[in-house]
Scaffold this motif. Structure first.
Motif, PDB file in Angstrom:
ATOM      1  N   ARG A 135       0.873  -1.079   0.031  1.00  0.00           N
ATOM      2  CA  ARG A 135       0.163   0.061  -0.054  1.00  0.00           C
ATOM      3  C   ARG A 135       0.993   1.164  -0.067  1.00  0.00           C
ATOM      4  O   ARG A 135       1.677   1.269   0.858  1.00  0.00           O
ATOM      5  CB  ARG A 135      -0.945  -0.076   1.085  1.00  0.00           C
ATOM      6  CG  ARG A 135      -1.779   1.197   1.263  1.00  0.00           C
ATOM      7  CD  ARG A 135      -2.681   1.051   2.519  1.00  0.00           C
ATOM      8  NE  ARG A 135      -3.529   1.897   2.905  1.00  0.00           N
ATOM      9  CZ  ARG A 135      -3.291   3.090   3.479  1.00  0.00           C
ATOM     10  NH1 ARG A 135      -2.255   3.305   3.941  1.00  0.00           N
ATOM     11  NH2 ARG A 135      -4.225   4.122   3.594  1.00  0.00           N
ATOM     12  N   VAL A 136       0.498   2.233  -0.929  1.00  0.00           N
ATOM     13  CA  VAL A 136       1.474   3.269  -0.902  1.00  0.00           C
ATOM     14  C   VAL A 136       0.686   4.689  -0.766  1.00  0.00           C
ATOM     15  O   VAL A 136      -0.686   4.511  -0.858  1.00  0.00           O
ATOM     16  CB  VAL A 136       2.224   3.479  -2.370  1.00  0.00           C
ATOM     17  CG1 VAL A 136       3.267   2.309  -2.513  1.00  0.00           C
ATOM     18  CG2 VAL A 136       1.139   3.372  -3.431  1.00  0.00           C
ATOM     19  N   LEU A 137       1.264   5.727  -0.607  1.00  0.00           N
ATOM     20  CA  LEU A 137       0.536   6.876  -0.541  1.00  0.00           C
ATOM     21  C   LEU A 137       0.687   7.739  -1.705  1.00  0.00           C
ATOM     22  O   LEU A 137       2.024   8.235  -1.867  1.00  0.00           O
ATOM     23  CB  LEU A 137       0.649   7.797   0.889  1.00  0.00           C
ATOM     24  CG  LEU A 137      -0.185   7.268   1.865  1.00  0.00           C
ATOM     25  CD1 LEU A 137       0.300   8.033   3.198  1.00  0.00           C
ATOM     26  CD2 LEU A 137      -1.569   7.283   1.609  1.00  0.00           C
ATOM     27  N   PRO A 142      -4.304   6.899  -0.564  1.00  0.00           N
ATOM     28  CA  PRO A 142      -3.700   5.380  -0.643  1.00  0.00           C
ATOM     29  C   PRO A 142      -4.085   4.672  -1.906  1.00  0.00           C
ATOM     30  O   PRO A 142      -5.207   4.711  -2.448  1.00  0.00           O
ATOM     31  CB  PRO A 142      -4.512   4.936   0.600  1.00  0.00           C
ATOM     32  CG  PRO A 142      -5.777   5.793   0.904  1.00  0.00           C
ATOM     33  CD  PRO A 142      -5.349   7.134   0.394  1.00  0.00           C
ATOM     34  N   VAL A 143      -3.040   3.839  -2.227  1.00  0.00           N
ATOM     35  CA  VAL A 143      -3.284   3.078  -3.438  1.00  0.00           C
ATOM     36  C   VAL A 143      -2.898   1.760  -3.118  1.00  0.00           C
ATOM     37  O   VAL A 143      -1.703   1.408  -2.560  1.00  0.00           O
ATOM     38  CB  VAL A 143      -2.523   3.560  -4.772  1.00  0.00           C
ATOM     39  CG1 VAL A 143      -2.849   2.548  -5.781  1.00  0.00           C
ATOM     40  CG2 VAL A 143      -2.903   4.897  -5.056  1.00  0.00           C
ATOM     41  N   ALA A 144      -3.391   0.732  -3.294  1.00  0.00           N
ATOM     42  CA  ALA A 144      -3.061  -0.704  -2.948  1.00  0.00           C
ATOM     43  C   ALA A 144      -2.968  -1.565  -4.270  1.00  0.00           C
ATOM     44  O   ALA A 144      -3.590  -1.150  -5.295  1.00  0.00           O
ATOM     45  CB  ALA A 144      -4.043  -1.445  -2.124  1.00  0.00           C
ATOM     46  N   ALA A 145      -1.971  -2.586  -4.374  1.00  0.00           N
ATOM     47  CA  ALA A 145      -1.888  -3.476  -5.560  1.00  0.00           C
ATOM     48  C   ALA A 145      -3.403  -4.036  -5.799  1.00  0.00           C
ATOM     49  O   ALA A 145      -4.010  -4.519  -4.820  1.00  0.00           O
ATOM     50  CB  ALA A 145      -0.727  -4.431  -5.109  1.00  0.00           C
ATOM     51  N   GLY A 146      -3.645  -3.908  -6.996  1.00  0.00           N
ATOM     52  CA  GLY A 146      -5.075  -4.652  -7.360  1.00  0.00           C
ATOM     53  C   GLY A 146      -5.975  -3.453  -7.491  1.00  0.00           C
ATOM     54  O   GLY A 146      -7.432  -3.768  -7.799  1.00  0.00           O
ATOM     55  N   ASP A 147      -5.749  -2.443  -7.060  1.00  0.00           N
ATOM     56  CA  ASP A 147      -6.835  -1.118  -7.107  1.00  0.00           C
ATOM     57  C   ASP A 147      -6.786  -0.847  -8.547  1.00  0.00           C
ATOM     58  O   ASP A 147      -6.013  -1.244  -9.468  1.00  0.00           O
ATOM     59  CB  ASP A 147      -6.447   0.111  -6.313  1.00  0.00           C
ATOM     60  CG  ASP A 147      -6.807  -0.133  -4.913  1.00  0.00           C
ATOM     61  OD1 ASP A 147      -7.307  -0.940  -4.191  1.00  0.00           O
ATOM     62  OD2 ASP A 147      -6.228   1.002  -4.408  1.00  0.00           O
ATOM     63  N   TRP A 148      -8.097  -0.191  -8.888  1.00  0.00           N
ATOM     64  CA  TRP A 148      -8.200   0.203 -10.434  1.00  0.00           C
ATOM     65  C   TRP A 148      -7.649   1.883 -10.526  1.00  0.00           C
ATOM     66  O   TRP A 148      -8.380   2.440  -9.970  1.00  0.00           O
ATOM     67  CB  TRP A 148      -9.631   0.010 -11.020  1.00  0.00           C
ATOM     68  CG  TRP A 148      -9.614  -1.321 -11.065  1.00  0.00           C
ATOM     69  CD1 TRP A 148     -10.216  -2.640 -10.023  1.00  0.00           C
ATOM     70  CD2 TRP A 148      -9.667  -2.005 -12.566  1.00  0.00           C
ATOM     71  NE1 TRP A 148      -9.917  -3.623 -10.710  1.00  0.00           N
ATOM     72  CE2 TRP A 148      -9.824  -3.690 -12.214  1.00  0.00           C
ATOM     73  CE3 TRP A 148      -9.154  -1.811 -13.964  1.00  0.00           C
ATOM     74  CZ2 TRP A 148      -9.820  -4.665 -13.168  1.00  0.00           C
ATOM     75  CZ3 TRP A 148      -9.367  -2.724 -14.696  1.00  0.00           C
ATOM     76  CH2 TRP A 148      -9.572  -4.103 -14.428  1.00  0.00           C
TER      77      TRP A 148
END
Length: 164
Positions: A135-137, A142-148
């Protein structure tokens, strides 16, 4: 690819309110031939070091978007022309860099979408320090692997599920 970030926002007001859909702040500049791109997020957290960026872009992108948390550094470039070509040739839909790029003319010739804070001529370190699929900022979002990720001329969206 038929979507507009404005329509996604208008059609999903409840998701914007509950945080399932977020808009990245309008701090990113557009590079590359594709102004519009979307795909699942692959994430990297690095700081002024792009060895992991190269290793990820050397793998098949499968239409995904590489989201790089470079800590917002404006002191070195994390993506250059060679990496833009790797992204294009390996099927990445786009790259979002919370940091800088370089070789803008080369990246602008690539059939890929790139968003970055700006351009900087100095290359990055190559120590291989960083984390993948965490999870990154990105500019506080926040953006997680697998988000679109959905990007067009109006902005960049992060969604917890596929919306289009």
């Amino acid at each position: 690819m038929h979507f507009a970030t404005t329509d996604i926002c208008d059609d999903n007001a409840a998701l914007l309110e509950d945080g399932t859909l977020a808009v990245l702040p309008p701090v990113f500049l557009h590079y590359g031939q594709h102004k519009k791109f979307s795909g699942r997020a692959s994430t990297l957290k690095v700081f002024e070091d792009n060895a992991l960026v190269r290793s990820v872009l050397e793998t098949p992108g499968n239409g995904n978007v590489l989201v790089i948390d470079g800590g917002g550094s404006m002191r070195r470039a994390l993506v250059g022309g060679q990496l833009g070509l790797l992204a294009q040739n390996n099927g990445w839909a786009g790259i979002v860099v919370y940091g800088c790029i370089r070789d803008c003319d080369e990246i602008n010739a690539c059939a890929v979408g790139v968003r970055a804070l700006g351009a900087h001529p100095q290359k990055s370190a190559k120590q291989g320090v960083g984390e993948r699929d965490v999870r990154v900022l990105i500019a506080g979002v926040p953006v997680a692997a697998g988000d679109w990720i959905y990007a067009d001329a109006d902005g960049v969206l992060v969604a917890k599920k596929q919306l289009v």
